[in-house]
Enzyme design. Structure first.
Site, PDB file in Angstrom:
ATOM      1  N   HIS B 128      28.160  15.385  69.458  1.00 15.91           N
ATOM      2  CA  HIS B 128      27.967  15.794  68.064  1.00 15.91           C
ATOM      3  C   HIS B 128      27.355  14.630  67.296  1.00 15.91           C
ATOM      4  O   HIS B 128      26.160  14.567  67.079  1.00 15.91           O
ATOM      5  CB  HIS B 128      29.303  16.253  67.465  1.00 15.91           C
ATOM      6  CG  HIS B 128      29.206  16.681  66.029  1.00 15.91           C
ATOM      7  ND1 HIS B 128      30.172  16.379  65.108  1.00 15.91           N
ATOM      8  CD2 HIS B 128      28.259  17.384  65.386  1.00 15.91           C
ATOM      9  CE1 HIS B 128      29.814  16.895  63.942  1.00 15.91           C
ATOM     10  NE2 HIS B 128      28.660  17.500  64.077  1.00 15.91           N
ATOM     11  N   CYS B 152      36.678  12.787  65.372  1.00 15.51           N
ATOM     12  CA  CYS B 152      35.844  12.780  64.176  1.00 15.51           C
ATOM     13  C   CYS B 152      35.690  14.177  63.583  1.00 15.51           C
ATOM     14  O   CYS B 152      35.952  14.395  62.407  1.00 15.51           O
ATOM     15  CB  CYS B 152      34.476  12.194  64.490  1.00 15.51           C
ATOM     16  SG  CYS B 152      34.564  10.442  64.844  1.00 15.51           S
ATOM     17  N   HIS B 153      35.245  15.144  64.406  1.00 16.14           N
ATOM     18  CA  HIS B 153      34.998  16.473  63.856  1.00 16.14           C
ATOM     19  C   HIS B 153      35.601  17.574  64.716  1.00 16.14           C
ATOM     20  O   HIS B 153      35.194  18.724  64.641  1.00 16.14           O
ATOM     21  CB  HIS B 153      33.499  16.709  63.671  1.00 16.14           C
ATOM     22  CG  HIS B 153      32.857  15.647  62.842  1.00 16.14           C
ATOM     23  ND1 HIS B 153      32.231  14.566  63.408  1.00 16.14           N
ATOM     24  CD2 HIS B 153      32.810  15.462  61.508  1.00 16.14           C
ATOM     25  CE1 HIS B 153      31.796  13.764  62.447  1.00 16.14           C
ATOM     26  NE2 HIS B 153      32.140  14.284  61.284  1.00 16.14           N
ATOM     27  N   GLY B 154      36.543  17.165  65.595  1.00 16.67           N
ATOM     28  CA  GLY B 154      37.311  18.172  66.313  1.00 16.67           C
ATOM     29  C   GLY B 154      36.602  18.894  67.425  1.00 16.67           C
ATOM     30  O   GLY B 154      36.747  20.115  67.565  1.00 16.67           O
ATOM     31  N   PRO B 167      32.134  21.394  66.949  1.00 16.89           N
ATOM     32  CA  PRO B 167      30.716  21.367  66.558  1.00 16.89           C
ATOM     33  C   PRO B 167      29.744  20.776  67.583  1.00 16.89           C
ATOM     34  O   PRO B 167      28.540  20.958  67.443  1.00 16.89           O
ATOM     35  CB  PRO B 167      30.720  20.496  65.299  1.00 16.89           C
ATOM     36  CG  PRO B 167      31.895  19.592  65.475  1.00 16.89           C
ATOM     37  CD  PRO B 167      32.920  20.361  66.245  1.00 16.89           C
TER      38      PRO B 167
END
Lengths: 427, 188, 293
Positions: B128, B152-154, B167
């Site tokens: 990502h 950070c963003h799963g 993501p």
């Protein structure tokens, strides 16, 4: 001279922007329609050349800063890393190092041109003083830049020059300690010099803007020293006339610059700076970079520590007072038979001082430096005295007359041979 | 050009005849070429320098100390490399998935070296935005698929390092490596 | 005109200056200017002689490297374009013959491993102090940029001519002369040498701490098909070869620099001529069409 703007926005977007931020108008008035005396010779191209050099130094400097490490233990090898490993690193570094020298060559020609043609006289005093400020900032920048490779000359140059401040009574030692950030030139010194070496060029840029602003307000001087009387007859628009001429001169200048960068990149440097800094060994002959040599000779000519520092500082500061020292009303030395001889003597004195600055400070060299230092300051006294009695030659009635007269055989207005030999006279 | 120059003001746009003039064109073209040439070194200096490129020499790593179920992080060319000694369960999980249903379809077999299926070697960089997913060291959250989880963003990666949720668009990358013996690998 | 007294004053000043400069300055260190040699890399088209650089590397490796470091040079440099241009295979094998200290490993210990092309030349001594101690107190300088760090004053007006002739080989001239400049016994009149001092014609002051490093025949050069060495195995030849090698070490991009320089110069000549004629054309007339002069 600024006159009213001749800019007419052509498109809707230009009109929209012009009503809100007249930046195109500014550019147009400053670099397109700005009237330039038609008789400028090639010595007047050095302003543009200097602008180019400043930008070139900033661009190559920013690139170098991306790869350089301002830490005393690795600074030397980080410069060598740039020279060896970074793509075109050798080019960037040689451009920057030789660029400093070329910058000074150009600025000295620019200064001597101003001296010869009396470009410092009213109404251009502030323009001239700003120039002296730029010169001082350039010297500080160049000096600190020379320290960064952390070679022997870097280190000992930094030691000697910072020690100059210790000559000041009472506060001298404190100032020096604060400059160093320690008790000798060391890592903290290198760090702050790097920081300032990055900052100062942008300050120079700021003062250059003021310098150009002042220039555009009062208009350019010219080889006759006679002010513009009729814009249509005496001047040409900056673009394309001055633009193309400046460009041509710039390319010639870059040719010389490239000669050094590509073929003898270390000619203007000192071999000792390829020896890593060693605080325990002073090289036998410490010399500053060539562009500081005349001032270095003046420093050493005075046998007293404080006196030497003051003389050296005075040699630069005196330039700022020139508009009030020179008592003659005539600008151009072309029409000043006596002052002109003194001018050329002054040129020789400066070159002589430069030569002496590279010699060891002993025996006859010191005496010679003292004689030349006296003559250096004597020039300024002479400018004051000569103006009181000198009878200038007849000035041309206008710039246009001087140009057209010169072409008819030079019987009317006489131009100095150096200025009349301008190539455009042939075309 | 002479017959066209009749501007009296200092407005100073070169007259039309001049603009099409060959000399002007050639000069302008040469200027553009020169400026273009200047850009080359200025951009090229941004690329990795010779030392950085050369320092990417291969590294050798001995797998013996990595027990089943454990993982280690190595550094090669300044990048984190995950090495995990997978358990039977983890391998089975990775192979039970319907490859076609994955966001970045790739069979587990294609992500390991034949005969060394228990060892998974990956770039430890979330596809990502480049964070290091957790799940290599003991006790770190491994996400919902027994693999890695990027804090950070799963993004969730499975036990083959494939993106399963979140993501990130792609599976964790595979560095170039080879087995030099049964227990040794050379990365690079 | 007031020019006569002015000229007289000028004469007087010149005389004074002359007198001042005629005063003997205290003798600087005595130095013999090395002869200017022919180098393949001098001038605007100069390139290195690959065979010479390879020979020079051999001399460096077998003689100099016993005491001198060259810490800025990596094995990989030996194969890059514009240098000795050994093959990648050769330098990989060469690097592997060296043991390089690396670490710490997982156990926190430093270890030795075979060298890789990316490694720098290992130094012969672990630190400056050790180098000094092993060499009678004299520090053998690092050779990486030494060819640029050694020079001598050319003086006025020679240095002006140098700008045009592009003479800038003071470094290699000096190094080559120095390496072949030992005199044993020293010439008559030399003060007695202390232990650890040697007489060298080209060393400033003549006293050098480095013993004569090479003898004729000491380094074996590659053989030609007829069995003869490819270059004379003499101190003079070794000195030139290693000096050339040191120039390459100090300036590894010399060839690329001169090549790019020629392209830039040619471009500037063309662009400059175009600008000159454009300028002439523009300046022929004033904006109102009247002749400009």
């Amino acid at each position: 001279m600024s006159g009213h703007s001749s800019y007419t926005p052509r498109t809707g977007i230009e009109r929209w922007l012009d009503a809100r931020l007249p930046i195109i108008r500014l550019g147009h008035d400053a670099a397109v329609s700005y009237p330039v005396p038609r008789n400028l010779n090639y010595f007047w191209t050095f302003g543009g050349i200097l602008m180019f050099m400043l930008v070139a130094q900033i661009v190559t400097g920013i690139v170098l800063a991306m790869h350089y490490t301002p830490m005393s233990s690795v600074a030397f090898s980080s410069v060598e890393h740039i020279m060896r490993d970074v793509n075109y690193g050798w080019l960037m570094r040689y451009l920057h190092a030789n660029g400093a020298s070329m910058f000074f060559i150009a600025v000295y020609i620019h200064i001597f041109r101003g001296l010869y043609y009396g470009s410092y006289k009213a109404p251009r005093e502030v323009l001239w003083i700003l120039g002296v400020v730029i010169f001082l900032l350039m010297m500080a920048t160049a000096f600190m830049g020379y320290v960064l490779p952390w070679g022997q000359m870097s280190f000992w140059g930094a030691t000697v020059i910072t020690n100059l401040f210790s000559a000041l009574p009472l506060i001298g030692e404190t100032i020096v300690t604060f400059l160093w950030g320690g008790y000798s030139v060391d890592n903290p010194t290198l760090n702050r010099f790097f920081s300032l070496h990055y900052l100062l060029p942008f300050m120079i840029f700021g003062v250059v803007i003021l310098h150009v602003w002042a220039l555009h307000h009062v208009g350019q001087n010219n080889p006759t020293g006679v002010e513009v009387k009729n814009v249509a007859k005496d001047t040409v628009p900056f673009t394309p006339y001055a633009t193309i001429k400046d460009l041509f001169a710039m390319v010639c200048f870059i040719f010389v610059f490239s000669w050094f960068v590509f073929y003898m990149p270390n000619f203007m440097g000192h071999a000792d700076n390829y020896i890593p800094a060693n605080p325990a060994v002073t090289p036998l002959h410490i010399v500053p970079e060539w562009y500081f040599l005349p001032f270095y000779a003046i420093l050493r000519a005075v046998p007293d520590k404080l006196g030497g520092v003051l003389a050296m500082g005075g040699a630069i500061v005196v330039l700022a007072f020139l508009p009030w020292i020179d008592s003659s009303k005539v600008r151009s030395m072309t029409y000043r038979p006596i002052a002109r001889q003194f001018f050329w003597m002054f040129v020789v004195v400066c070159i002589g001082l430069g030569w002496l600055g590279a010699k060891p400070a002993e025996g006859g060299y010191v005496i010679a430096s003292q004689i030349l230092t006296t003559l250096y300051f004597g020039f300024f006294v002479a400018l004051f005295v000569i103006g009181l009695f000198e009878r200038p030659k007849a000035l041309p009635t206008s710039i246009a007359d001087s140009v057209l007269g010169a072409m008819k055989g030079g019987s009317g207005a006489r131009l100095a041979t150096a200025t009349a030999a301008e190539p455009n006279a042939k075309g | 050009m002479a017959q066209t120059t009749h501007t009296t003001t200092h407005g100073a746009t070169p007259p039309e005849g001049t603009r099409r003039d060959f000399l002007m064109l050639a000069t302008g073209a040469a200027g553009v070429v020169g400026l273009g040439a200047v850009v080359v070194p200025l951009v090229s200096q941004l690329a990795p320098d010779a030392q950085t490129v050369a320092a990417g020499a291969p590294i050798d790593f001995d797998l013996t100390p990595v027990a089943e179920g454990q993982g280690v992080k190595l550094v090669w060319r300044g990048q984190i490399i995950f090495v995990r000694h997978r358990t039977k369960k983890e391998i089975d999980e990775a192979r039970a998935v319907n490859v076609a249903s994955l966001r970045d379809p790739q069979a587990d077999q294609a992500r390991v070296k034949q005969g060394h299926e228990q060892y998974l070697v990956l770039y430890g960089k979330c596809t990502h935005l480049g964070c290091i997913p957790s799940g290599t060291a003991a006790g770190e959250p491994k996400g919902e698929f027994d693999g890695w989880y990027c804090p950070c963003h799963g993004s969730h990666y499975d036990s083959s390092g494939r993106i399963r949720k979140g993501p990130a668009p792609l599976n964790l990358g595979l560095p170039p490596y080879a087995f030099t013996s049964d227990t040794k690998i050379r990365i690079g | 005109m007031t020019t006569l007294p002015f000229r007289l004053a000028l004469l007087g000043l010149a005389a004074g200056l002359g007198a001042a400069l005629a005063q003997p300055a205290s003798a600087a260190e005595e130095r013999v200017i090395p002869p200017a040699l022919r180098w393949s890399f001098s001038g605007p088209f100069g390139t290195f002689d690959r065979a010479q650089l390879q020979r020079g590397y051999k001399v460096y490796k077998e003689v100099c490297a016993n005491c001198h470091s060259a810490s800025l040079i990596a094995f990989r440099n030996l194969s890059q374009p514009g240098g000795p241009e050994f093959s990648t295979g050769q330098i990989t094998a060469l690097a592997a013959t060296y043991q390089i200290k690396d670490g710490p490993n997982e156990q926190g210990e430093m270890f030795e491993r075979p060298g890789r092309p990316a490694d720098r030349f290992p130094a012969p001594f672990p630190n400056d102090q050790a180098a000094r101690a092993a060499n009678g107190g004299a520090y053998p300088p690092d050779l990486s940029v030494l060819a640029k760090a050694r020079s001598y004053e050319r003086g006025f007006p020679t240095f002006i001519f140098d700008m045009f002739t592009q003479y800038q080989e003071q470094g290699p001239d000096y190094i080559a002369a120095l390496l072949a400049g030992y005199k044993d016994p020293p010439p008559a009149g030399t003060p007695e040498l202390q232990p650890g001092q040697y007489y060298n014609t080209y060393m400033p002051g003549h006293l050098i701490a480095m013993p004569q490093p090479m003898q004729d025949g000491q380094v074996e050069y590659p053989k030609l098909p007829n069995g003869q060495p490819s270059a004379p195995e003499t101190v003079a030849q070794y000195s030139k070869d290693v000096a050339a090698f040191m120039v390459w070490m100090a300036e590894p991009h010399l060839e690329a620099r001169k090549r790019l320089g020629m392209q830039v110069m040619l471009f500037l000549l063309i662009f400059g001529s175009l600008l000159y004629y454009t300028k002439k054309k523009i300046w022929a007339r004033m904006p109102d069409g009247s002749p400009a002069h």
